[in-house]
Scaffold this active site. Structure first.
Site, PDB file in Angstrom:
ATOM      1  N   ASP A 144       0.855  -1.200   0.000  1.00  0.00           N
ATOM      2  CA  ASP A 144       0.000   0.000   0.000  1.00  0.00           C
ATOM      3  C   ASP A 144       0.884   1.240   0.000  1.00  0.00           C
ATOM      4  OD1 ASP A 144      -2.196  -1.624   0.171  1.00  0.00           O
ATOM      5  OD2 ASP A 144      -2.827  -0.967   2.162  1.00  0.00           O
ATOM      6  N   ARG A 166      -1.834  -0.326  -8.509  1.00  0.00           N
ATOM      7  CA  ARG A 166      -3.186   0.087  -8.082  1.00  0.00           C
ATOM      8  C   ARG A 166      -3.181   1.617  -8.093  1.00  0.00           C
ATOM      9  NH1 ARG A 166      -3.954  -0.648  -2.034  1.00  0.00           N
ATOM     10  NH2 ARG A 166      -4.169  -2.859  -2.438  1.00  0.00           N
TER      11      ARG A 166
HETATM   12  C1  LIG Z   1      -8.886  -0.924  -3.397  1.00  0.00           C
HETATM   13  C2  LIG Z   1      -8.439   0.387  -2.866  1.00  0.00           C
HETATM   14  C3  LIG Z   1      -7.209   0.483  -2.256  1.00  0.00           C
HETATM   15  C4  LIG Z   1      -6.735   1.725  -1.801  1.00  0.00           C
HETATM   16  N1  LIG Z   1      -5.472   1.828  -1.324  1.00  0.00           N
HETATM   17  C5  LIG Z   1      -4.988   3.037  -0.998  1.00  0.00           C
HETATM   18  C6  LIG Z   1      -3.629   3.222  -0.655  1.00  0.00           C
HETATM   19  O1  LIG Z   1      -2.820   2.281  -0.650  1.00  0.00           O
HETATM   20  N2  LIG Z   1      -3.200   4.478  -0.341  1.00  0.00           N
HETATM   21  C7  LIG Z   1      -4.055   5.568  -0.355  1.00  0.00           C
HETATM   22  O2  LIG Z   1      -3.607   6.685  -0.095  1.00  0.00           O
HETATM   23  N3  LIG Z   1      -5.349   5.405  -0.668  1.00  0.00           N
HETATM   24  C8  LIG Z   1      -5.835   4.182  -0.980  1.00  0.00           C
HETATM   25  N4  LIG Z   1      -7.146   4.049  -1.338  1.00  0.00           N
HETATM   26  C9  LIG Z   1      -8.113   5.158  -1.079  1.00  0.00           C
HETATM   27  C10 LIG Z   1      -8.221   6.091  -2.244  1.00  0.00           C
HETATM   28  O3  LIG Z   1      -7.009   6.801  -2.362  1.00  0.00           O
HETATM   29  C11 LIG Z   1      -9.372   7.110  -2.070  1.00  0.00           C
HETATM   30  O4  LIG Z   1      -9.224   7.851  -0.933  1.00  0.00           O
HETATM   31  C12 LIG Z   1     -10.746   6.498  -2.017  1.00  0.00           C
HETATM   32  O5  LIG Z   1     -10.848   5.395  -2.850  1.00  0.00           O
HETATM   33  C13 LIG Z   1     -11.794   7.534  -2.436  1.00  0.00           C
HETATM   34  O6  LIG Z   1     -11.530   7.995  -3.737  1.00  0.00           O
HETATM   35  P1  LIG Z   1     -12.436   7.668  -5.018  1.00  0.00           P
HETATM   36  O7  LIG Z   1     -11.547   7.429  -6.166  1.00  0.00           O
HETATM   37  O8  LIG Z   1     -13.386   6.597  -4.713  1.00  0.00           O
HETATM   38  O9  LIG Z   1     -13.151   9.036  -5.336  1.00  0.00           O
HETATM   39  P2  LIG Z   1     -14.024  10.015  -4.443  1.00  0.00           P
HETATM   40  O10 LIG Z   1     -14.341  11.170  -5.325  1.00  0.00           O
HETATM   41  O11 LIG Z   1     -13.349  10.278  -3.143  1.00  0.00           O
HETATM   42  O12 LIG Z   1     -15.305   9.163  -4.162  1.00  0.00           O
HETATM   43  C14 LIG Z   1     -16.314   8.944  -5.124  1.00  0.00           C
HETATM   44  C15 LIG Z   1     -17.577   8.535  -4.373  1.00  0.00           C
HETATM   45  O13 LIG Z   1     -17.377   7.227  -3.800  1.00  0.00           O
HETATM   46  C16 LIG Z   1     -17.974   7.173  -2.502  1.00  0.00           C
HETATM   47  N5  LIG Z   1     -16.910   6.913  -1.514  1.00  0.00           N
HETATM   48  C17 LIG Z   1     -15.575   6.992  -1.691  1.00  0.00           C
HETATM   49  N6  LIG Z   1     -14.899   6.614  -0.575  1.00  0.00           N
HETATM   50  C18 LIG Z   1     -15.851   6.311   0.355  1.00  0.00           C
HETATM   51  C19 LIG Z   1     -15.827   5.842   1.699  1.00  0.00           C
HETATM   52  N7  LIG Z   1     -14.679   5.586   2.347  1.00  0.00           N
HETATM   53  N8  LIG Z   1     -16.994   5.626   2.321  1.00  0.00           N
HETATM   54  C20 LIG Z   1     -18.184   5.827   1.692  1.00  0.00           C
HETATM   55  N9  LIG Z   1     -18.275   6.253   0.415  1.00  0.00           N
HETATM   56  C21 LIG Z   1     -17.151   6.492  -0.235  1.00  0.00           C
HETATM   57  C22 LIG Z   1     -18.661   8.501  -2.287  1.00  0.00           C
HETATM   58  O14 LIG Z   1     -20.000   8.379  -2.698  1.00  0.00           O
HETATM   59  C23 LIG Z   1     -17.909   9.440  -3.194  1.00  0.00           C
HETATM   60  O15 LIG Z   1     -18.682  10.541  -3.574  1.00  0.00           O
HETATM   61  C24 LIG Z   1      -7.601   2.856  -1.864  1.00  0.00           C
HETATM   62  C25 LIG Z   1      -8.852   2.737  -2.467  1.00  0.00           C
HETATM   63  C26 LIG Z   1      -9.263   1.547  -2.983  1.00  0.00           C
HETATM   64  C27 LIG Z   1     -10.576   1.480  -3.673  1.00  0.00           C
END
Ligand SMILES: Cc1cc2nc3c(=O)[nH]c(=O)nc-3n(C[C@H](O)[C@H](O)[C@H](O)COP(=O)(O)OP(=O)(O)OC[C@H]3O[C@@H](n4cnc5c(N)ncnc54)[C@H](O)[C@@H]3O)c2cc1C
Length: 295
Positions: free
Chosen positions: A115, A171
């Site tokens: 990660d 990722r």
């Molecule tokens: C499989 C996976 C692994 C990840 N690993 C890392 C990592 O190693 N390091 C790191 O910094 N980040 C990691 N992340 C987190 C990522 O960076 C984002 O913070 C997170 O995925 C939200 O971004 P988004 O692209 O979904 O867009 P956003 O614009 O933030 O979200 C789009 C929509 O998705 C929904 N949503 C998003 N997140 C949430 C939540 N937690 N709870 C409820 N609804 C939500 C909401 O409706 C939001 O409006 C990971 C995410 C995923 C999916």
């Protein structure tokens, strides 16, 4: 508010996003997802250790997790946070413990994803990944964050050692930590632009693309890029967090795409949840929305 929230209240929010406190619960959740045609990546909750002994305990937990994935015939990789293995205390110590995990995981045909954490770790995590991928190109994957201005350059650097036989699996996510403006984009449109450009670059340079987002507009863009590059199904997958946007997840799966869900479990759920909420208060809105609307 987060600092004074009672544990029971935080659990109310957290339980939808965390498979449970025990390995058994994580395996049950993973099996349930597998039965829907979805792969998993299992994560033991924890980060930023302050004593090396903690890394040894976490390694034991991960070894049990790897053995359990194999025994239960679960389709899952493993996600690991390098600070949990002492990245910020002693880089060689961290490297040797994660290396041991990879060796064990390889025996069980399980892959490990490193990660990505906050920007204080980015350089060290890239160096750690390079060392491990060079030795085990079939067994270790990595994460980059589109909110960082440096990401496209980091991809260019990774291209210099991308192995044709075992393409680097990245990722690509937006990034979860709160970073200063001089190094990170703050505007959603700018982050999304960087995400799309990075994904485009990854497809031009033969990376395995793990498209980790719940953002519908980015998912649409990803499909355009897949179409534009005629990118083979064997070279990409979508990834989402457990409990977030399950309907969208199922729609992507029903279209015949590979999906992997991040399944965190462990006793350290409270620290993890409150830290995430404190770091990124915007998540509270996302969580409340997600509790009300199952979108
Ligand atoms: C499989 C996976 C692994 C990840 N690993 C890392 C990592 O190693 N390091 C790191 O910094 N980040 C990691 N992340 C987190 C990522 O960076 C984002 O913070 C997170 O995925 C939200 O971004 P988004 O692209 O979904 O867009 P956003 O614009 O933030 O979200 C789009 C929509 O998705 C929904 N949503 C998003 N997140 C949430 C939540 N937690 N709870 C409820 N609804 C939500 C909401 O409706 C939001 O409006 C990971 C995410 C995923 C999916």
């Amino acid at each position: 508010m987060v600092a004074v929230m009672p544990e029971k209240f935080v659990w109310l929010f957290s339980q939808r996003y965390i498979a449970g406190r025990t390995l058994e619960e994580a395996m049950a959740t993973s099996k349930m997802l597998n039965s829907k045609g979805i792969d998993c990546t299992v994560d033991v909750l924890g980060e930023y250790i302050t004593k090396k002994e903690e890394a040894v305990e976490y390694k034991e937990m991960y070894l049990r997790t790897i053995a359990s994935v194999k025994e239960n015939k679960v389709e899952a990789s493993i996600s690991v946070k390098p600070t949990m293995f002492g990245l910020l205390l002693d880089k060689d110590f961290c490297y040797s413990h994660i290396r041991e995990l990879i060796i064990e995981a390889r025996k069980q045909e399980v892959t490990i994803c490193l990660d990505m954490e906050d920007s204080a770790c980015t350089d060290d995590e890239i160096a750690l990944f390079q060392k491990l991928y060079t030795e085990f190109p079939d067994s270790v994957s990595f994460v980059l964050q589109a909110y960082l201005k440096r990401t496209l350059n980091d991809l260019k650097y990774l291209t210099t050692f991308n192995n044709k036989e075992y393409p680097i699996n990245i990722r690509l996510c937006k990034g979860i930590y709160v970073e200063p403006e001089d190094i990170a984009f703050k505007n959603k449109h700018r982050i999304n632009k960087n995400y799309t450009e990075s994904l485009d670059y990854m497809m031009q340079h033969n990376f395995y693309c793990s498209i980790a987002t719940h953002d519908k507009s980015l998912i649409r863009e990803a499909f355009h890029l897949i179409e534009k590059h005629k990118y083979a199904k064997s070279m990409y997958e979508f990834q989402m967090l457990y409990g977030v946007r399950p309907k969208l997840r199922d729609q992507i799966v029903q279209k015949g795409n590979k999906m992997r869900i991040y399944v965190p479990y462990g006793q350290n759920w409270f620290g993890y949840s409150t830290r995430r909420l404190k770091e990124n208060p915007r998540m509270v809105t996302d969580i409340i929305k997600a509790l009300i609307i199952r979108n």
